[in-house]
Structure formats: C-alpha cells, structure tokens
Design a protein around this motif. Structure first.
Motif, PDB file in Angstrom:
ATOM      1  N   ASN A   1      44.627  33.705  36.243  1.00  0.00           N
ATOM      2  CA  ASN A   1      44.957  32.901  35.056  1.00  0.00           C
ATOM      3  C   ASN A   1      44.376  31.486  35.141  1.00  0.00           C
ATOM      4  O   ASN A   1      44.758  30.603  34.396  1.00  0.00           O
ATOM      5  CB  ASN A   1      46.481  32.822  34.867  1.00  0.00           C
ATOM      6  CG  ASN A   1      47.187  32.296  36.103  1.00  0.00           C
ATOM      7  OD1 ASN A   1      46.832  32.652  37.225  1.00  0.00           O
ATOM      8  ND2 ASN A   1      48.170  31.429  35.921  1.00  0.00           N
ATOM      9  N   MET A   2      43.476  31.268  36.116  1.00  0.00           N
ATOM     10  CA  MET A   2      42.799  29.966  36.238  1.00  0.00           C
ATOM     11  C   MET A   2      41.302  30.217  36.255  1.00  0.00           C
ATOM     12  O   MET A   2      40.843  31.286  36.642  1.00  0.00           O
ATOM     13  CB  MET A   2      43.173  29.274  37.556  1.00  0.00           C
ATOM     14  CG  MET A   2      44.664  29.123  37.761  1.00  0.00           C
ATOM     15  SD  MET A   2      44.991  28.121  39.220  1.00  0.00           S
ATOM     16  CE  MET A   2      46.699  28.561  39.539  1.00  0.00           C
TER      17      MET A   2
ATOM     18  N   ILE B   1      40.348  34.630  26.771  1.00  0.00           N
ATOM     19  CA  ILE B   1      41.499  35.015  27.593  1.00  0.00           C
ATOM     20  C   ILE B   1      41.860  36.466  27.307  1.00  0.00           C
ATOM     21  O   ILE B   1      42.012  36.857  26.149  1.00  0.00           O
ATOM     22  CB  ILE B   1      42.724  34.125  27.275  1.00  0.00           C
ATOM     23  CG1 ILE B   1      42.369  32.633  27.407  1.00  0.00           C
ATOM     24  CG2 ILE B   1      43.899  34.470  28.186  1.00  0.00           C
ATOM     25  CD1 ILE B   1      43.471  31.681  26.937  1.00  0.00           C
ATOM     26  N   ASN B   2      41.996  37.243  28.366  1.00  0.00           N
ATOM     27  CA  ASN B   2      42.450  38.621  28.195  1.00  0.00           C
ATOM     28  C   ASN B   2      43.941  38.704  28.506  1.00  0.00           C
ATOM     29  O   ASN B   2      44.402  38.160  29.506  1.00  0.00           O
ATOM     30  CB  ASN B   2      41.663  39.555  29.126  1.00  0.00           C
ATOM     31  CG  ASN B   2      42.069  41.002  28.910  1.00  0.00           C
ATOM     32  OD1 ASN B   2      43.071  41.467  29.452  1.00  0.00           O
ATOM     33  ND2 ASN B   2      41.312  41.700  28.082  1.00  0.00           N
ATOM     34  N   ALA B   3      44.682  39.361  27.607  1.00  0.00           N
ATOM     35  CA  ALA B   3      46.117  39.531  27.841  1.00  0.00           C
ATOM     36  C   ALA B   3      46.450  41.019  27.850  1.00  0.00           C
ATOM     37  O   ALA B   3      45.935  41.778  27.028  1.00  0.00           O
ATOM     38  CB  ALA B   3      46.914  38.804  26.763  1.00  0.00           C
TER      39      ALA B   3
ATOM     40  N   ASP C   1      41.235  40.895  24.270  1.00  0.00           N
ATOM     41  CA  ASP C   1      40.519  39.626  24.409  1.00  0.00           C
ATOM     42  C   ASP C   1      40.836  38.668  23.267  1.00  0.00           C
ATOM     43  O   ASP C   1      40.862  39.064  22.108  1.00  0.00           O
ATOM     44  CB  ASP C   1      38.999  39.875  24.431  1.00  0.00           C
ATOM     45  CG  ASP C   1      38.539  40.232  25.834  1.00  0.00           C
ATOM     46  OD1 ASP C   1      39.387  40.218  26.759  1.00  0.00           O
ATOM     47  OD2 ASP C   1      37.356  40.541  26.015  1.00  0.00           O
ATOM     48  N   ASN C   2      41.071  37.437  23.604  1.00  0.00           N
ATOM     49  CA  ASN C   2      41.336  36.384  22.624  1.00  0.00           C
ATOM     50  C   ASN C   2      40.331  35.259  22.850  1.00  0.00           C
ATOM     51  O   ASN C   2      40.121  34.852  23.995  1.00  0.00           O
ATOM     52  CB  ASN C   2      42.718  35.779  22.844  1.00  0.00           C
ATOM     53  CG  ASN C   2      43.835  36.802  22.760  1.00  0.00           C
ATOM     54  OD1 ASN C   2      44.491  36.930  21.743  1.00  0.00           O
ATOM     55  ND2 ASN C   2      44.060  37.530  23.849  1.00  0.00           N
ATOM     56  N   VAL C   3      39.746  34.767  21.782  1.00  0.00           N
ATOM     57  CA  VAL C   3      38.872  33.605  21.928  1.00  0.00           C
ATOM     58  C   VAL C   3      39.614  32.386  21.385  1.00  0.00           C
ATOM     59  O   VAL C   3      39.859  32.268  20.197  1.00  0.00           O
ATOM     60  CB  VAL C   3      37.538  33.802  21.184  1.00  0.00           C
ATOM     61  CG1 VAL C   3      36.659  32.563  21.369  1.00  0.00           C
ATOM     62  CG2 VAL C   3      36.821  35.041  21.696  1.00  0.00           C
TER      63      VAL C   3
ATOM     64  N   THR D   1      44.331  36.941  32.109  1.00  0.00           N
ATOM     65  CA  THR D   1      43.126  36.632  32.880  1.00  0.00           C
ATOM     66  C   THR D   1      42.210  35.751  32.027  1.00  0.00           C
ATOM     67  O   THR D   1      41.951  36.076  30.864  1.00  0.00           O
ATOM     68  CB  THR D   1      42.358  37.930  33.230  1.00  0.00           C
ATOM     69  OG1 THR D   1      43.255  38.812  33.915  1.00  0.00           O
ATOM     70  CG2 THR D   1      41.150  37.650  34.118  1.00  0.00           C
ATOM     71  N   ILE D   2      41.750  34.635  32.589  1.00  0.00           N
ATOM     72  CA  ILE D   2      40.747  33.845  31.853  1.00  0.00           C
ATOM     73  C   ILE D   2      39.385  34.432  32.180  1.00  0.00           C
ATOM     74  O   ILE D   2      38.989  34.504  33.346  1.00  0.00           O
ATOM     75  CB  ILE D   2      40.771  32.354  32.247  1.00  0.00           C
ATOM     76  CG1 ILE D   2      42.166  31.767  32.054  1.00  0.00           C
ATOM     77  CG2 ILE D   2      39.755  31.570  31.408  1.00  0.00           C
ATOM     78  CD1 ILE D   2      42.254  30.266  32.298  1.00  0.00           C
ATOM     79  N   GLU D   3      38.670  34.870  31.152  1.00  0.00           N
ATOM     80  CA  GLU D   3      37.377  35.509  31.404  1.00  0.00           C
ATOM     81  C   GLU D   3      36.227  34.521  31.336  1.00  0.00           C
ATOM     82  O   GLU D   3      35.276  34.643  32.100  1.00  0.00           O
ATOM     83  CB  GLU D   3      37.180  36.643  30.411  1.00  0.00           C
ATOM     84  CG  GLU D   3      38.355  37.612  30.559  1.00  0.00           C
ATOM     85  CD  GLU D   3      38.116  38.966  30.007  1.00  0.00           C
ATOM     86  OE1 GLU D   3      37.641  39.054  28.865  1.00  0.00           O
ATOM     87  OE2 GLU D   3      38.429  39.934  30.718  1.00  0.00           O
TER      88      GLU D   3
END
Ligand SMILES: *[C@@H]1O[C@H](CO)[C@@H](O)[C@H](O)[C@H]1NC(C)=O
Ligand SMILES: [Cu+2]
Length: 685
Positions: A668-669, A493-495, A541-543, A431-433
């Motif tokens: 994812n967008m 982005i959350n994975a 969460d990833n930045v 998911t793009i946060e």
C-alpha cells in the motif's frame, strides 16, 4: 475546489461540498467595519461610523452584555490608572506584563455576548491600547468567535508593514507619500552574496510564510487556557511539534536546492555562527538589532544559560525514562501515540504543560534568549530582535537552528517508541500500482516539475501616516517569491474490494549534501508532507487524480488589503457577489511554497505515497469524507474546534524508526523519483 476524484467510479467518490456561502448585507457590513478598524492602525480612528461608536459606547455601561463583567472592570482599571503599555512602545507577547494586558483585553473582546458588543468594545479599546497589542488581541478574538467565522483579516504584512519591510522601502514609501507620486518600490532580501545564508533568504523572508507562522500561533496561542476560554485545541502540542518540524524539513530541502548543507541545531553553550542583520525599523523608529557572527548566548537578568540547560536536562530525562513528572508527584507515560502531544505542550511551553515549574518553557525562552543576545543584560535599552515576534522570527536563520534543536528532542522521543509492526503499516486490500506526477506547463514531462520566481505586490498605504486618508496615493513594494507550476498526482490503486482509504503524500530530497542516497531511517525525518486526502476505491483498478492546489497543508494566496476593501465595497453596492467560507483559515503554508526550489539543472527528489485504511484512521465518526475535504490546511494547522479527523500520528508512518526498509514498504506504499527544475521565468501553461 477541493476534491479527489476517482475515474471508473462515480458512486461513492468524494464529491466536493463547498463551504462557501454568499455574503449577506450583515456579513458585508461586518467585514467592511473590520477593515476600517485596522486601516492606519497606528493613527487614531477617522472613519465617521467607527468614531461615532467610539464616542457613544462604554463597556462599563453595558456590563450585562459580557460573560465576565469582572474582566471588563479589570481592563478599564488598566486604562484609567494609566498602566497600559504606551502606544509607541514595542509590544512583545513574550513579555509577561505586555501579555497579561493583552489577555485582559482579549477577555473583554472574547467574552462579549453578541457581535455588536464585541465590535463596539474593539472600537472603544483601539485607540487606548498599543496598536500591535490591540491587533493581536483583536485578531485572536476574531479567529475564535463563533459569530466571526468567515471574516477575513487583511494580511499582517499590510496592517503592520514595518514588521515585514526593510528600512529603505519604508523610507522610499514616505518620499512617495510626500511628493504624492504613486510608486512601486522593489524590496531586496537582506544580506549580500558574501553571506551564503542569503541564498535561502527568499524562504525565511517570504511574507506568506511569516504570516502562516504568526497565524499558527494565533490559532494555537501558548497562553490559551481551555478551561477559561473554551475550545479544547485538539492535539495542540503535537501540532506545535509537527508544524515546526515541517518548517525545518522544508528549510533543509530549500538549502539543498541552493547547495547549502542542512541547518545545524543551536546549542546553549556554543556560538551562534551566523549573524543576522534584519535591516528593518520598528514603527517607533527603533532599529531591529543586528547580531554579528559568532555571538554566544548571554545570561539575561531573569534567565541564565545554566537555567536553560537544567530545564532541558529535565526534559531529556523525561524522554529517556519515558515518564513525565506531574505537579502532584505523579508520573505520566510518554510511551504511546499521545506522548508527543504532552511533550509538545511541555517544550513550547504552552498553558497545557503538565508541569511548567519543573520543565520550564524551553522553546519560548529560546526565542527570548536569541532576541536579546546582543544586549542580554539590557544595558543599552536595545529593542527586541526579530526572534521575539512570531511574524518576523523566520527571517533569522537562527530561527531554524533553534527549531532544529527543539525538533531533535521530539525525534529523541519518537525514536524511543517501538517501530510500527507490519500490521500497523499494511492495508491488505490495497496495492498502489503506479504513481505519476504531471505538471500543467507546456514544457513539462511526467515526473518533472517546474519552479520559478514571480513578483508579488505589498500595499504600503498603511506604512505611512496619512493626514487625509481619502487622498491616498498608491504605494506598493514588489517582492520576488518562489512559485511552482500547478500539477496533479495520478495514482493507480488496486483494491480487492470496495474500501475507503486515506492517501498520504510526502516529498524528500533523494541525495544528501554529500551527494549520497540516504537510508529511509535517516531521510524520513526530513520528509515534507505535500498532501493527505480521503479516497473511495472500488473493486479493481482505480485511477485517482488529485490537483496540487487541493493540498491539505497549504492555503491560496490571500487577498491584499486594497483588493479586499474593493471587493467588499463593490459587493455592498451590488456590483459583484462576495462569497465567504466559514472554514476559512489564515493559517496554512502558502501554496506557492508547496515545492522546494530544486535546481536549474534539475534536482532529484523521492515521492512517497501511502494509502491507509480510512475506517481505521478517522476518529470523527459523524463526519463525511467530503466534509473532511472542505477543512482547509488540516495538515499543519489542525482544526479550530472539535477533533482533527485523522487520528494517525502526524507524519505517519515515517514518524518512527524504520528497522528494515524492504519490510517497511508494504504494497500500500509506493516510491517514485521526481525532478524539480528551477527556471528563470514563469513557464507557459
Ligand atoms: C513501550 O510500549 C510498548 C508497547 O506499546 C512496549 O513494547 C515497549 O517495551 C514499551 N517501552 C518501554 C521503554 O517501556
Ligand atoms: Cu513558531
């Protein structure tokens, strides 16, 4: 350096693998010789080392050093029978006779079994051949020889400056030369304020963009036969579509930034509303023809407007029916992701066209029709127009009109394909946060980027004849060009689990010329690809931070002729280190032009970010993400050999119809608004 780096995650992030190597003495020597070979291309060689090669080497006495000795004999025959194009004639790649001779030379250069033979053959042929014919054959050979990887060709606008400069600049350069006064000559864009098209002349006349376009056509020559020359040219037809599609999208965004409506497609039986006056002169003194407003296409002695319509009708039939006819009465379906590649080859047309007799060469002939529109019957012996050379074509606004016409054929095909199913769009683990764009200038605020015009110098030494090349004075042209502040994307982005993804970034004007917001199904065709890059994501969460300079569609500013020469000479003397990159590409959108100009008061754009599944998209299984990262300008220029790593259709997922915007935009967008502001002066960093 090119890298995507992921905070919170050290292991598994894509590290940079630099493909740069320190040049050894052999490489430096070769690079120097290439530069010397191309200096004052219109004059016979004077460099003592090269002159000695010229006097001592003959390909006929070295036939065992060529893969195809018959090709050497063929070219030598052209020379000895005096059939070669005169040195002061105007070479056109679209002229079958000129092209056949160029290919004859290319076969000699490309077929030399070692570097030494290759280079000596080039030296031998240089003063026998038409300079631009030689330059084209030599450049394509350098770009395709394994032993020339990393060799840098000087910018085309400094090797053949007449093709890029206006007449007044060349005249002033001669004055400077005569009086031995170093000079910096300002070059203006063509046209006047009375012509609204002049507002976007800075784009069409940008020397970097013209250079990109001409190098694309050298990396992917339409006459390339892979059975003969090797190298399969992965997805050449699709790249033909996509690179030109992006040029048109980029031009339209530039027009909207200047309060001009998007460009109208040309039609064969309608007038070409805008004229064009190139204001330039060929090296041999003939002026590039100017086209007045409202001209109609005319029949050429060998090609009529009716022929163009018939051929185009057949292409439209193929698209509408979903099948292409082959020469052996077979049918190939277009209803799949490979359809666009087939269609690209057919429309250009390239040597890959499955049926050139039937489908013609619509795009190439379109260039020729436009080039000769002011003297179609060749009554007045007018030289070819700018549209007949890849390095000058984009100066004419009609280039973009022709390409919009061609692009609409590709759209017709893409619109016939079934829209992507949810399963093809989503990436359930991701998911793009949040998406933010941050400029590096002091005055920047988040999601606002700044463009400005700066100056660039073009070395004019090669524009003037030199009796004594050692005593040259410094003569330069200065041109104004669009640039932007450096910026970075910060994407959260959350994975749900550790996964690898490909991040795809697109930009589009938010409003059309009427000031209305466009539905995604309309706006998508004007999307500009800014970047796409692999990323490793960990659980949670990833930045992800990515610098604009690492864009997969652009290349950095090339070194000028003098600087390159200076760097090489200093490195030979051991005063500095020269690094080279075997993946170096001459093709690629100039990085300066990554962003459209925007407006002084700010113009709103939308930024679309999409993350797709790396493990599903990548088709080069043996390649690591960091190796993919080190391939420059993948987006518009593909790869020189092997396969393009990203197997998704170019422009995915916006290349097909969007039925429901809400359903289309899966988690994812993400879309955010972005403002681009054009300021008068380079902002302080
Ligand atoms: C094209 O192929 C898809 C399946 O991929 C199919 O659903 C569709 O009906 C086909 N279209 C035509 C015109 O054959
Ligand atoms: Cu082109």
């Amino acid at each position: 350096m090119r890298f995507a780096w992921v905070l919170l995650l050290v292991l598994g992030a894509c590290a940079v693998v630099s493909a740069e190597k320190q040049a050894d003495a052999t490489f430096l020597k070769r690079q120097l010789q290439v530069l010397n070979l191309l200096r004052h291309l219109n004059q016979p060689l004077t460099d003592p080392e090269l002159t000695a090669f010229k006097d001592s080497f003959s390909p006929l006495n070295n036939l065992n050093k060529f893969k195809d000795p018959a090709a050497v004999r063929d070219f030598v025959e052209l020379v000895t029978t005096g059939k070669l194009l005169e040195r002061d004639a105007i070479f056109s790649l679209f002229n079958p006779r000129h092209r056949a001779q160029m290919v004859a030379l290319f076969k000699v250069l490309h077929g030399a079994v070692d570097y030494d033979t290759f280079f000596k053959s080039a030296v031998w042929s240089r003063d026998l051949t038409n300079p631009r014919q030689f330059l084209y054959a030599f450049s394509v050979a350098v770009l395709h020889r394994e032993d020339c990887r990393g060799v840098i060709l000087p910018p085309a606008y400094e090797v053949t400056p007449h093709m890029f400069l206006t007449t007044d600049v060349v005249r002033k350069a001669y004055q400077a030369k005569m009086t031995r006064t170093p000079m910096v000559i300002p070059m203006r864009f063509t046209g006047s304020v009375n012509n609204p098209e002049q507002r976007v002349a800075y784009f069409g006349e940008d020397v970097g963009m013209n250079s990109h376009h001409s190098h694309w056509h050298m990396d992917f020559p339409f006459w390339w036969r892979s059975e003969e020359f090797g190298e399969q040219k992965d997805r050449q037809g699709e790249l033909f579509f996509y690179m030109h599609h992006q040029m048109v999208a980029r031009f339209d965004a530039e027009r909207l930034s200047n309060n001009l409506p998007v460009v109208e497609p040309l039609e064969w039986d309608q007038k070409i509303v805008e004229g064009f006056a190139p204001g330039a002169t060929y090296e041999n003194g003939q002026e590039f023809p100017m086209r007045p407003d409202n001209m109609n296409f005319g029949d050429l002695p060998w090609l009529t407007i009716q022929d163009m319509k018939i051929v185009e009708g057949r292409i439209r039939d193929a698209i509408a029916s979903g099948f292409v006819k082959t020469t052996d009465a077979g049918l190939i379906s277009l209803n799949n992701t490979a359809g666009i590649d087939l269609l690209g080859g057919l429309v250009e047309s390239s040597a890959r066209s499955v049926n050139p007799m039937f489908y013609g060469q619509l795009h190439n002939d379109g260039h020729v029709m436009l080039s000769k529109v002011t003297d179609p019957q060749q009554r007045y012996g007018m030289p070819p127009g700018v549209m007949e050379h890849f390095e000058t074509a984009t100066r004419d606004p009609a280039f973009f009109r022709l390409h919009k016409h061609v692009d609409n054929l590709f759209k017709m095909h893409k619109d016939q394909l079934p829209p992507y199913a949810a399963s093809e769009l989503e990436f359930p683990e991701v998911t793009i946060e949040a998406v933010k764009v941050i400029g590096t200038c002091k005055a920047s605020t988040p999601n606002q980027l700044i463009t400005y015009f700066d100056e660039s110098h073009i070395d004019l030494k090669n524009a003037v004849h030199a009796e004594d090349q050692k005593q040259e004075v410094d003569i330069k042209a200065v041109v104004s060009r669009l640039n932007h502040e450096p910026f970075k994307y910060v994407i959260t982005i959350n994975a749900k689990k550790p996964v690898r993804g490909i991040v795809r970034v697109f930009l589009t004007p938010k409003f059309n010329w009427f000031g209305q917001q466009m539905p995604l199904d309309v706006s998508r065709w004007g999307f500009i690809e800014l970047d796409h890059f692999p990323v490793s994501l960990q659980h949670g969460d990833n930045v992800v931070t990515r610098s604009s300079a690492d864009s997969a569609v652009t290349i950095p500013e090339p070194r000028g002729f003098s600087q390159l020469m200076g760097d090489v000479q200093k490195s030979i003397r051991g005063e500095q280190v020269f690094t080279y990159d075997k993946y170096y590409r001459h093709c690629g959108f100039p990085h300066r032009l990554l962003l459209p100009k925007g407006k002084p008061e700010g113009m709103t754009y939308k930024l679309y970010v999409v993350v797709t599944d790396y493990d599903k998209d990548i088709v080069t299984a043996g390649m690591k993400p960091e190796e993919i990262e080190s391939l420059p300008s993948l987006g518009y220029c593909g790869v020189m050999d092997g396969k393009i790593p990203d197997g998704k259709p170019m422009g995915f997922p916006f290349d097909r119809r969007v039925v429901s915007e809400e359903q289309f935009l899966t988690p994812n967008m993400k879309v955010v608004d972005l403002t681009i502001k054009n300021v008068k002066q380079k902002p302080i960093e």
